[in-house]
Design a protein around this motif. Structure first.
Motif, PDB file in Angstrom:
ATOM      1  N   PRO A  71       0.839  -1.185  -0.010  1.00 23.80           N
ATOM      2  CA  PRO A  71      -0.090   0.016   0.078  1.00 23.80           C
ATOM      3  C   PRO A  71       0.772   1.144  -0.176  1.00 23.80           C
ATOM      4  O   PRO A  71       2.168   1.325   0.693  1.00 23.80           O
ATOM      5  N   ALA A  72       0.358   2.338  -0.607  1.00 26.39           N
ATOM      6  CA  ALA A  72       1.129   3.382  -0.803  1.00 26.39           C
ATOM      7  C   ALA A  72       1.613   4.084   0.607  1.00 26.39           C
ATOM      8  O   ALA A  72       2.704   4.562   0.870  1.00 26.39           O
ATOM      9  N   GLU A  73       0.704   3.946   1.388  1.00 20.53           N
ATOM     10  CA  GLU A  73       0.923   4.556   3.031  1.00 20.53           C
ATOM     11  C   GLU A  73       1.867   3.611   3.712  1.00 20.53           C
ATOM     12  O   GLU A  73       2.430   4.190   4.588  1.00 20.53           O
ATOM     13  N   ASP A  74       2.455   2.338   3.234  1.00 18.23           N
ATOM     14  CA  ASP A  74       3.384   1.544   3.798  1.00 18.23           C
ATOM     15  C   ASP A  74       4.840   1.983   3.401  1.00 18.23           C
ATOM     16  O   ASP A  74       5.675   1.384   3.844  1.00 18.23           O
ATOM     17  N   GLU A  75       4.862   2.675   2.251  1.00 17.68           N
ATOM     18  CA  GLU A  75       6.063   2.617   1.618  1.00 17.68           C
ATOM     19  C   GLU A  75       7.159   3.417   2.492  1.00 17.68           C
ATOM     20  O   GLU A  75       8.239   3.259   2.574  1.00 17.68           O
ATOM     21  N   LYS A  76       6.755   4.467   3.279  1.00 20.81           N
ATOM     22  CA  LYS A  76       7.681   5.017   4.022  1.00 20.81           C
ATOM     23  C   LYS A  76       8.482   4.403   4.981  1.00 20.81           C
ATOM     24  O   LYS A  76       9.393   4.426   5.430  1.00 20.81           O
ATOM     25  N   ALA A  77       7.575   3.278   5.771  1.00 21.09           N
ATOM     26  CA  ALA A  77       8.086   2.374   6.493  1.00 21.09           C
ATOM     27  C   ALA A  77       9.378   1.598   6.043  1.00 21.09           C
ATOM     28  O   ALA A  77      10.321   1.169   6.723  1.00 21.09           O
ATOM     29  N   VAL A  78       9.191   1.111   4.595  1.00 18.21           N
ATOM     30  CA  VAL A  78      10.252   0.507   4.014  1.00 18.21           C
ATOM     31  C   VAL A  78      11.552   1.425   4.204  1.00 18.21           C
ATOM     32  O   VAL A  78      12.484   0.890   4.659  1.00 18.21           O
ATOM     33  N   PHE A  79      11.434   2.489   3.861  1.00 20.17           N
ATOM     34  CA  PHE A  79      12.745   3.450   3.740  1.00 20.17           C
ATOM     35  C   PHE A  79      13.227   3.886   5.073  1.00 20.17           C
ATOM     36  O   PHE A  79      14.474   3.892   5.574  1.00 20.17           O
ATOM     37  N   SER A  80      12.200   4.065   6.075  1.00 20.18           N
ATOM     38  CA  SER A  80      12.459   4.287   7.556  1.00 20.18           C
ATOM     39  C   SER A  80      13.309   3.149   8.081  1.00 20.18           C
ATOM     40  O   SER A  80      14.220   3.386   8.867  1.00 20.18           O
ATOM     41  N   HIS A  81      12.870   1.995   7.823  1.00 19.70           N
ATOM     42  CA  HIS A  81      13.543   0.766   8.297  1.00 19.70           C
ATOM     43  C   HIS A  81      15.053   0.734   8.165  1.00 19.70           C
ATOM     44  O   HIS A  81      15.834   0.384   8.795  1.00 19.70           O
TER      45      HIS A  81
END
Length: 118
Positions: A90-100
């Motif tokens: 989901p688009a809203e979960d993309e940021k979590a990938v980068f943050s990790h």
């Protein structure tokens, strides 16, 4: 840099960490929507009855005979955001990938996705 055409040929090949430890199998490649260059891969991990897909950046990845070596330790990748094998990111979960991975997240000027599956 790995060419997006080349990396797709490595689907189902082993993904290994810098020490050569197998993380899982390459499932798909996501490109940066601004450059159309490979950015992130999904890796199939887990037990045969409990597979999931984890995300790992491809920056600095090296393709070898039968494997793709990424720049992240196995434990870091296995702790990354994941999804089911039949799911989409989901688009809203993309940021979590980068943050990790402590990477900057830069969606488009109107909030467009940074990643697209190829």
């Amino acid at each position: 840099m790995i060419d997006s055409v080349d990396i797709r040929e490595w689907r189902t090949q082993a993904v290994v960490d810098p020490d050569g430890r197998k993380i899982g199998s390459l499932e798909a490649v996501y490109v940066d929507t601004r450059t159309d260059e490979p950015s992130v891969a999904t890796v199939l991990v887990g037990m045969p009855t409990r597979h999931r897909l984890v995300f790992v950046p491809l920056s600095g990845a090296v393709v070898g005979p039968g494997y793709v070596r990424v720049n992240y330790e196995r434990s870091v990748v296995k702790g990354a955001p994941s999804m089911g094998t039949d799911d989409v990111l989901p688009a809203e979960d993309e940021k979590a990938v980068f943050s990790h991975y402590d990477l900057p997240y830069e969606p488009g000027p109107s909030g467009e996705r940074q990643l697209a599956r190829r």
